[in-house]
Design a protein around this motif. Structure first.
Motif, short mmCIF file in Angstrom:
data_model
loop_
_atom_site.label_atom_id
_atom_site.label_comp_id
_atom_site.label_asym_id
_atom_site.label_seq_id
_atom_site.Cartn_x
_atom_site.Cartn_y
_atom_site.Cartn_z
N ARG A 93 0.82 -1.22 0.00
CA ARG A 93 0.00 0.00 0.00
C ARG A 93 0.85 1.27 0.00
N LEU A 94 2.16 1.13 0.13
CA LEU A 94 3.03 2.29 -0.09
C LEU A 94 2.93 2.79 -1.52
N VAL A 95 2.63 1.90 -2.47
CA VAL A 95 2.67 2.29 -3.88
C VAL A 95 1.30 2.31 -4.52
N HIS A 96 0.28 1.73 -3.87
CA HIS A 96 -1.07 1.72 -4.44
C HIS A 96 -2.06 1.45 -3.32
N ALA A 97 -3.19 2.13 -3.35
CA ALA A 97 -4.15 2.05 -2.25
C ALA A 97 -4.70 0.66 -2.02
N SER A 120 2.96 -7.41 5.44
CA SER A 120 1.92 -7.00 4.50
C SER A 120 1.12 -5.84 5.07
N SER A 121 0.65 -4.98 4.17
CA SER A 121 -0.22 -3.87 4.58
C SER A 121 -1.69 -4.20 4.37
N TRP A 170 18.35 -8.90 11.45
CA TRP A 170 17.94 -7.49 11.46
C TRP A 170 18.10 -6.97 10.04
N MET A 171 17.55 -5.82 9.77
CA MET A 171 17.58 -5.27 8.42
C MET A 171 18.95 -4.72 8.10
N GLY A 172 19.44 -5.02 6.91
CA GLY A 172 20.71 -4.47 6.47
C GLY A 172 20.66 -2.94 6.39
N ARG A 173 21.84 -2.32 6.42
CA ARG A 173 21.93 -0.85 6.39
C ARG A 173 21.64 -0.36 4.98
N ARG A 174 20.43 0.07 4.78
CA ARG A 174 20.00 0.56 3.47
C ARG A 174 20.14 2.08 3.47
N LEU A 175 21.25 2.53 2.90
CA LEU A 175 21.67 3.91 3.10
C LEU A 175 20.72 4.91 2.46
N ARG A 176 20.02 4.49 1.40
CA ARG A 176 19.03 5.42 0.83
C ARG A 176 17.97 5.76 1.88
N ASP A 177 17.50 4.73 2.60
CA ASP A 177 16.47 4.96 3.62
C ASP A 177 17.03 5.79 4.78
N VAL A 178 18.27 5.53 5.15
CA VAL A 178 18.90 6.29 6.24
C VAL A 178 19.00 7.75 5.85
N ARG A 179 19.49 8.01 4.65
CA ARG A 179 19.65 9.40 4.21
C ARG A 179 18.31 10.12 4.11
N ASN A 180 17.26 9.36 3.74
CA ASN A 180 15.93 9.96 3.61
C ASN A 180 15.18 10.04 4.94
N GLY A 181 15.73 9.45 6.00
CA GLY A 181 14.99 9.37 7.26
C GLY A 181 13.64 8.70 7.04
N PHE A 182 13.65 7.59 6.28
CA PHE A 182 12.41 7.01 5.78
C PHE A 182 11.56 6.43 6.89
N ALA A 183 10.26 6.74 6.85
CA ALA A 183 9.26 6.18 7.77
C ALA A 183 7.98 5.93 6.99
N LEU A 184 7.18 5.00 7.50
CA LEU A 184 5.91 4.71 6.84
C LEU A 184 4.91 5.84 7.08
N PRO A 185 4.08 6.14 6.10
CA PRO A 185 2.98 7.07 6.34
C PRO A 185 1.97 6.45 7.30
N ALA A 186 1.16 7.29 7.91
CA ALA A 186 0.26 6.82 8.97
C ALA A 186 -0.74 5.78 8.49
N ASP A 187 -1.10 5.80 7.20
CA ASP A 187 -2.14 4.89 6.71
C ASP A 187 -1.58 3.58 6.17
N VAL A 188 -0.29 3.35 6.34
CA VAL A 188 0.33 2.08 5.91
C VAL A 188 1.00 1.45 7.13
N ARG A 189 0.61 0.22 7.43
CA ARG A 189 1.21 -0.43 8.60
C ARG A 189 1.29 -1.93 8.38
N ALA A 190 2.06 -2.57 9.23
CA ALA A 190 2.20 -4.02 9.20
C ALA A 190 1.00 -4.63 9.93
#
Length: 373
Positions: A93-97, A120-121, A170-190
């Motif tokens: 659901r990060l990419v489609h409702a 899964s979302s 644990w999750m590998g160091r994905r530097l794109r996400d680190v640099r972006n400070g990536f977090a899920l939007p409120a309407d997408v969850r596990a």
């Protein structure tokens, strides 16, 4: 989330998966695209996955009747239209409702299994309600009781196999996400891990909230005894995903595993890990027919599927490509991705002199610079 223009010519549709990838990249916010596309560290294994396929060449056969090429086969004992399954990817659901439900409908229409993820979302019950073949990907959680509850939930929902991912303490160091400070939007969850705000939603500069969430949730103590416990707990086929070493493959057979997925997690875990293409022949030899062997990582077309078959795989999993289709065109976009793969594989089979999958597994391969192992 708005969809992009799927392919170079909207009327003609995408010609290959590169067209779909470009459309998805244009449709998604940059930080979401980085989450989907990125790998760990310097992304050496991510790049190597693709390069490994490009280095393999097939020796075609001639003077065989290919007037009726049929890519149909079985995976885990179930007939499939062609030897592909949609692999587990988190948070559709990060990419489609419509998320995983749309991807599962497309997989059903294509005649291939869909793997619903622990992360899964969309709930597994909504995915299996689609009616196709559904596998459940399992992460071993810190709370073993919750892990086994997920197993029961997957069984009750009608899933046909369990895919235990074994390469993510644990999750590998994905530097794109680190640099972006990536977090899920409120309407997408596990959705399988309970309600409420989790660490995955708490963004912070210079950190990946998704990595923080998995660090809180995933067990670092997954061992062979866990595999034994899972085998005792379920009658469903068990697939171990993330195996690269032949000794691990032999041991998996001893523990009653039904299939392996040779995988470096799409280049998203240990950067510098061996590619699945390079590991596959040794794993196939090690299991010696004791279980099915699948492959994922870097599959971008039907000729890649042919190469995997020739190297000994029963079939392949594709993860990113269906997600590109979902981002660019929703359910129809995923269908186009799978139809492209089916058409390209059928074309590759015929041009290689193979009327079906069994013949493809007997093809010789050469690697650039020398013969394949």
């Amino acid at each position: 989330m708005a969809s992009g223009d799927l392919g170079r010519d909207a009327a003609a549709g995408p010609l290959d998966l590169d067209d779909v990838e470009r459309a998805a990249a244009a449709a998604l916010p940059p930080e979401v695209w980085d989450f989907v596309a990125g790998g760990s560290g310097r992304e050496l294994s991510l790049a190597a996955n693709r390069a490994a396929f490009d280095a393999v060449f097939v020796r075609p056969r001639v003077l065989n009747d290919v007037s009726a090429c049929d890519p149909g086969t079985t995976l885990l004992g179930r007939p499939v239209r062609f030897p592909v399954a949609v692999g587990p990817v988190a948070y559709h659901r990060l990419v489609h409702a419509e998320g995983e439900a749309a991807t599962a409908r497309a997989a059903k229409a294509a005649g291939v299994p869909f793997t619903v993820a622990t992360l899964s979302s969309v709930p597994v019950e909504e995915v299996t309600a689609v009616g196709g073949a559904v596998w459940f990907q399992l992460y071993w959680l810190r709370d073993t009781g919750r892990t086994l509850d997920l197993v029961r939930r997957a069984e009750d929902a009608g899933c046909e196999a369990l895919v235990l991912t074994v390469d993510v303490p644990w999750m590998g160091r994905r530097l794109r996400d680190v640099r972006n400070g990536f977090a899920l939007p409120a309407d997408v969850r596990a959705v399988h891990l309970g309600a409420g705000t989790s660490a995955a939603h708490r963004g912070d500069d210079g950190a990946s909230a998704v990595a923080a969430h998995t660090a809180e949730t995933f067990s670092r103590s997954l061992t062979w005894s866990s595999v034994r416990r899972l085998r005792e707990h379920t009658r469903l086929p068990i697939v171990l995903k993330g195996v690269l070493d032949p000794e691990d493959a032999r041991r998996a057979v001893e523990y009653g595993v039904d299939a392996l997925v040779v995988s470096n997690h799409g280049g998203r875990q240990l950067d510098g890990a061996l590619t699945a293409v390079d590991a596959l022949p040794d794993v196939v030899a090690a299991v010696d027919g004791g279980c099915e062997v699948l492959l994922d990582g870097g599959v971008r077309g039907g000729t890649d599927v042919l190469k995997a078959l020739a190297l000994g795989a029963s079939g392949v999993l594709v993860g990113r490509a269906p997600l590109w289709g979902l981002a660019a065109g929703g359910e129809d976009g995923v269908r186009q991705v799978l139809e492209i793969l089916a058409a390209e594989l059928t074309d590759a089979l015929g041009l290689a002199g193979c009327a079906g999958v069994a013949e493809a597994r007997r093809l010789a391969t050469l690697r650039r610079g020398g013969p394949s192992p």
